[in-house]
Design a protein around this motif. Structure first.
Motif, PDB file in Angstrom:
ATOM      1  N   UNK A 595       0.827  -1.196   0.000  1.00 12.13           N
ATOM      2  CA  UNK A 595       0.000   0.000   0.000  1.00 12.13           C
ATOM      3  C   UNK A 595       0.860   1.243   0.000  1.00 12.13           C
ATOM      4  N   UNK A 596       0.382   2.307  -0.686  1.00 14.23           N
ATOM      5  CA  UNK A 596       1.138   3.548  -0.811  1.00 14.23           C
ATOM      6  C   UNK A 596       0.179   4.729  -0.686  1.00 14.23           C
ATOM      7  N   UNK A 629       0.631 -18.530   3.026  1.00 16.96           N
ATOM      8  CA  UNK A 629       2.054 -18.661   2.775  1.00 16.96           C
ATOM      9  C   UNK A 629       2.480 -18.112   1.426  1.00 16.96           C
ATOM     10  N   UNK A 630       1.511 -17.819   0.557  1.00 17.10           N
ATOM     11  CA  UNK A 630       1.838 -17.312  -0.777  1.00 17.10           C
ATOM     12  C   UNK A 630       1.794 -15.787  -0.837  1.00 17.10           C
ATOM     13  N   UNK A 631       1.420 -15.149   0.273  1.00 18.71           N
ATOM     14  CA  UNK A 631       1.244 -13.698   0.237  1.00 18.71           C
ATOM     15  C   UNK A 631       1.860 -13.041   1.463  1.00 18.71           C
ATOM     16  N   UNK A 632       2.456 -11.906   1.236  1.00 20.37           N
ATOM     17  CA  UNK A 632       2.833 -11.018   2.330  1.00 20.37           C
ATOM     18  C   UNK A 632       2.279  -9.642   1.994  1.00 20.37           C
ATOM     19  N   UNK A 633       2.138  -8.776   3.011  1.00 24.31           N
ATOM     20  CA  UNK A 633       1.688  -7.418   2.736  1.00 24.31           C
ATOM     21  C   UNK A 633       2.608  -6.442   3.443  1.00 24.31           C
ATOM     22  N   UNK A 634       2.687  -5.246   2.878  1.00 26.97           N
ATOM     23  CA  UNK A 634       3.593  -4.248   3.412  1.00 26.97           C
ATOM     24  C   UNK A 634       3.037  -2.855   3.123  1.00 26.97           C
ATOM     25  N   UNK A 635       3.108  -1.979   4.092  1.00 29.55           N
ATOM     26  CA  UNK A 635       2.755  -0.581   3.880  1.00 29.55           C
ATOM     27  C   UNK A 635       4.000   0.263   3.769  1.00 29.55           C
ATOM     28  N   UNK A 636       4.021   1.182   2.789  1.00 33.09           N
ATOM     29  CA  UNK A 636       5.185   2.041   2.582  1.00 33.09           C
ATOM     30  C   UNK A 636       4.862   3.520   2.786  1.00 33.09           C
ATOM     31  N   UNK A 637       3.621   3.824   3.209  1.00 31.21           N
ATOM     32  CA  UNK A 637       3.262   5.222   3.420  1.00 31.21           C
ATOM     33  C   UNK A 637       3.535   6.055   2.195  1.00 31.21           C
ATOM     34  N   UNK A 638       4.224   7.211   2.423  1.00 34.76           N
ATOM     35  CA  UNK A 638       4.552   8.052   1.260  1.00 34.76           C
ATOM     36  C   UNK A 638       6.039   8.022   0.929  1.00 34.76           C
ATOM     37  N   UNK A 639       6.679   6.900   1.273  1.00 34.41           N
ATOM     38  CA  UNK A 639       8.136   6.812   1.059  1.00 34.41           C
ATOM     39  C   UNK A 639       8.515   6.399  -0.358  1.00 34.41           C
ATOM     40  N   UNK A 640       7.547   5.916  -1.150  1.00 33.02           N
ATOM     41  CA  UNK A 640       7.866   5.462  -2.513  1.00 33.02           C
ATOM     42  C   UNK A 640       6.938   6.135  -3.544  1.00 33.02           C
TER      43      UNK A 640
END
Length: 664
Positions: A595-596, A629-640
């Motif tokens: 997410x971004x 096991x096939x998915x991971x999630x990550x938040x990057x805020x407004x860094x990308x």
């Protein structure tokens, strides 16, 4: 002595007349009269032209030549020879007054025409002939009214690259005017045979519009053309389906584009075609509805316009008559549906016309078609005006006419429509009193005709090329167009296998999701939110598809959240299901969902929001059965960010959901 001189002069004149008569080529006269009796006026006129210089005082030959030119639409030549025939012998033929009146009508000399029609009525005892003349008088009254209040349109011959000495007609175009197909009776036909009228059998030709010019047309050859009559009657707005009328069957066929060729034309089925005649057709931009003409029983008289919708099995459903507001007791033909599906053009003999077929317009309002309106002069004339098509932007119309001054037979003409003429007018400042006076006249034109600007072009044309992001080679890919609000698939079509080019027509008033997919590639998605509008726009977008490989990443452009929340909105379901299908089709795939956000608000708030949104997408797939096991999630805020956070549009680009392949 004076008496003897008079007789000598008279004898000399008679001898000269006799000698002149002797110069008439009897074979040419015989061949001309035979062609005339068969209704082959073109061939007959060619023979009569050989003998007309020697037949200056022959009323019968002058009359027949005049009728030939009249039936060919050459009103000036017709008037010249018919008037001469009447001067030589007022009762040259029982239909002379009627033919003379018709010639005046076609030339828009309406008062002269009415006088001749009235004289014909007084001389005739035939009730059918009298009724026909009375109808012509009514047409002259309509013609006077329309000519007195012309629409702001400009009509030009499309030129010698397309038009030649033979007939060209029934033009059809892609929505963006990049391709035109038309029918012609020129030399070089597929069968190489002459029809009974002395012209070659009809074939279909194609021309492309490049750098503002139409290229030399090519005969489309087999399987589109055969040794019989083959006429193009419609082209799907994106150019991937061609509709053909085959005279041998009197049915409508459809052919689909296959790379640089076309499939064998296929009969459209029993709901469209019958043992009667189906002459013409038009298809909506989503390729799910057709409008066509037929003289099947159960109509209102002659040819009527019908509608049919594509069913869930991909077949055309039962034909529905458009009803008595559109159809009359006479012929309605050549429907054309606008790109937004809201405007129907068609030709009619039964509504109030200037003569023969005129083009009419009807709007789909409050779930019904409005009362048709004659689109006006100079688009319509006292001749047959039929097979009209319109570009998606509403600026250009195309049709064929046998206007005097053409290149031979029927020619194709381009119409600069009132909308485009008006746009040109606003850029031209009135510099003299005449121009200002003309502007005043324009403003007084009737509001119900086309010049009032009621015609809409509320569509967006999305076009470009699809290619492999690494090799840059064209890719044949499937375009799926979805109504995000309902999840309904509106259309599916392929990009061109040779060039990768595509064209999608998007009527306004919807939020669209577009997915571009191809085996062994990640799908590409686009979102278009088009509020109700009368504006036309073109968007050019080339699309690079990524191979399914570790490190490949795409933006899910049809994932939607409530404002400043991680709640998935229902219109996201289609895109989420598309991602689910990919995970099922490639069971070895492992991905990261990210997410971004933009930079509005604190870093901590945006970091948390981006994580929650990525988690919401992951949860959706988990509930559908994709293993955790096939998915991971990550938040990057407004860094990308992918764009500077300096405008609302750029901030919108930065608020996104992505997925990246981690293992395959």
């Amino acid at each position: 002595m004076r008496k003897n001189l008079f007789h000598a002069v008279l004898l000399l004149f008679a001898s000269a007349t006799f000698a002149l008569a002797q110069k008439i080529d009897k074979k040419a006269l015989r061949e001309g009269d035979y062609s005339y009796s068969q209704g082959d006026y073109k061939t007959a006129s060619e023979y009569y032209e050989q003998i007309l210089p020697a037949a200056a005082s022959n009323a019968e030959i002058q009359y027949r030549a005049g009728v030939c030119y009249l039936e060919m639409g050459y009103e000036k030549k017709a008037i010249t020879h018919l008037e001469k025939a009447g001067q030589l012998k007022p009762d040259v033929h029982q239909d002379y007054l009627y033919m003379m009146a018709r010639a005046y009508q076609i030339a828009h000399r309406f008062d002269d025409a009415k006088a001749k029609f009235n004289a014909f009525i007084k001389s005739s005892q035939n009730t059918e002939d009298i009724a026909a003349a009375e109808e012509r008088i009514r047409q002259c009254d309509v013609g006077k009214e329309l000519v007195d209040s012309p629409v702001r349109a400009k009509i030009d011959n499309i030129g010698g690259v397309i038009n030649g000495k033979y007939s060209e007609y029934a033009p059809v175009i892609a929505a963006d005017e990049s391709v035109m197909m038309f029918t012609s009776t020129r030399e070089g036909s597929t069968g190489g045979l002459l029809a009974p009228n002395g012209e070659f059998y009809e074939d279909i030709y194609e021309s492309r519009h490049v750098n503002g010019q139409w290229l030399a047309p090519r005969n489309m050859g087999e399987p589109i053309n055969t040794q019989y009559h083959d006429a193009c009657i419609a082209l799907a707005p994106n150019g991937d389906e061609l509709f053909i009328y085959k005279d041998k069957d009197q049915d409508i066929f459809v052919s689909k584009k296959r790379g640089d060729g076309w499939s064998k034309p296929k009969n459209m089925g029993s709901n469209i075609n019958t043992k009667y005649s189906e002459l013409s057709i038009s298809i909506t931009a989503d390729e799910k509805t057709v409008y066509f003409s037929s003289n099947r029983p159960g109509g209102y008289g002659g040819f009527d316009i019908y509608m049919s919708k594509l069913d869930k099995d991909g077949d055309w459903g039962p034909a529905v008559n458009l009803g008595p507001l559109i159809n009359t007791g006479r012929d309605e033909d050549a429907p054309f549906i606008s790109s937004d599906g809201q405007v129907l053009y068609f030709s009619s003999r039964g509504h109030e016309t200037m003569g023969g077929y005129d083009i009419f317009i009807s709007f789909f309002e409050e779930n019904k078609w409005s009362e048709p309106v004659n689109i006006g002069y100079p688009i319509n004339t006292a001749q047959d005006d039929i097979y009209f098509v319109l570009s998606a932007d509403g600026k250009h119309g195309y049709y064929a006419s046998g206007k005097e001054g053409g290149r031979g037979g029927k020619d194709i003409y381009i119409i600069t429509m009132p909308k485009a003429v008006d746009e040109e007018a606003v850029t031209t400042k009135a510099t003299d009193e005449a121009t200002a006076d003309q502007q005043m006249k324009v403003e007084k034109q009737k509001t119900e005709n086309l010049a009032a600007g009621k015609t809409k072009s509320a569509v967006t044309i999305l076009q470009g090329k699809v290619f492999d992001e690494i090799t840059l080679k064209p890719v044949k890919a499937m375009f799926t167009l979805v109504d995000n609000a309902t999840g309904e698939v509106l259309s599916e079509q392929n990009s061109d296998s040779l060039t990768g080019s595509y064209l999608v027509t998007l009527p306004s008033g919807k939020n669209y999701g577009i997915a571009v997919s191809k085996d062994d590639y990640l799908f590409h998605s686009e979102n278009f939110d088009l509020p109700p509008s009368d504006d036309y726009q073109e968007i050019n977008k080339d699309i690079g598809l990524k191979k399914i490989a570790v490190g490949s990443r795409i933006i899910l452009k049809n994932i939607f959240f409530d404002t400043d929340k991680a709640t998935l909105r229902p219109e996201s379901n289609t895109e989420l299901d598309r991602l689910y299908d990919l995970m099922v089709e490639v069971p070895t795939l492992k991905i990261e969902i990210s997410g971004h956000t933009d930079n509005v608000g604190s870093a901590a708030h945006n970091q948390k929001l981006s994580e929650n949104r990525a988690s919401a997408v992951t949860d959706y797939l988990l509930k559908k059965g994709i293993g955790g096991g096939r998915m991971t999630f990550q938040g990057y805020g407004f860094t990308r960010p992918i764009a500077p956070n300096d405008t609302p549009e750029n901030r919108q680009l930065n608020r996104r959901t992505e997925f990246e392949i981690k293992e395959n």
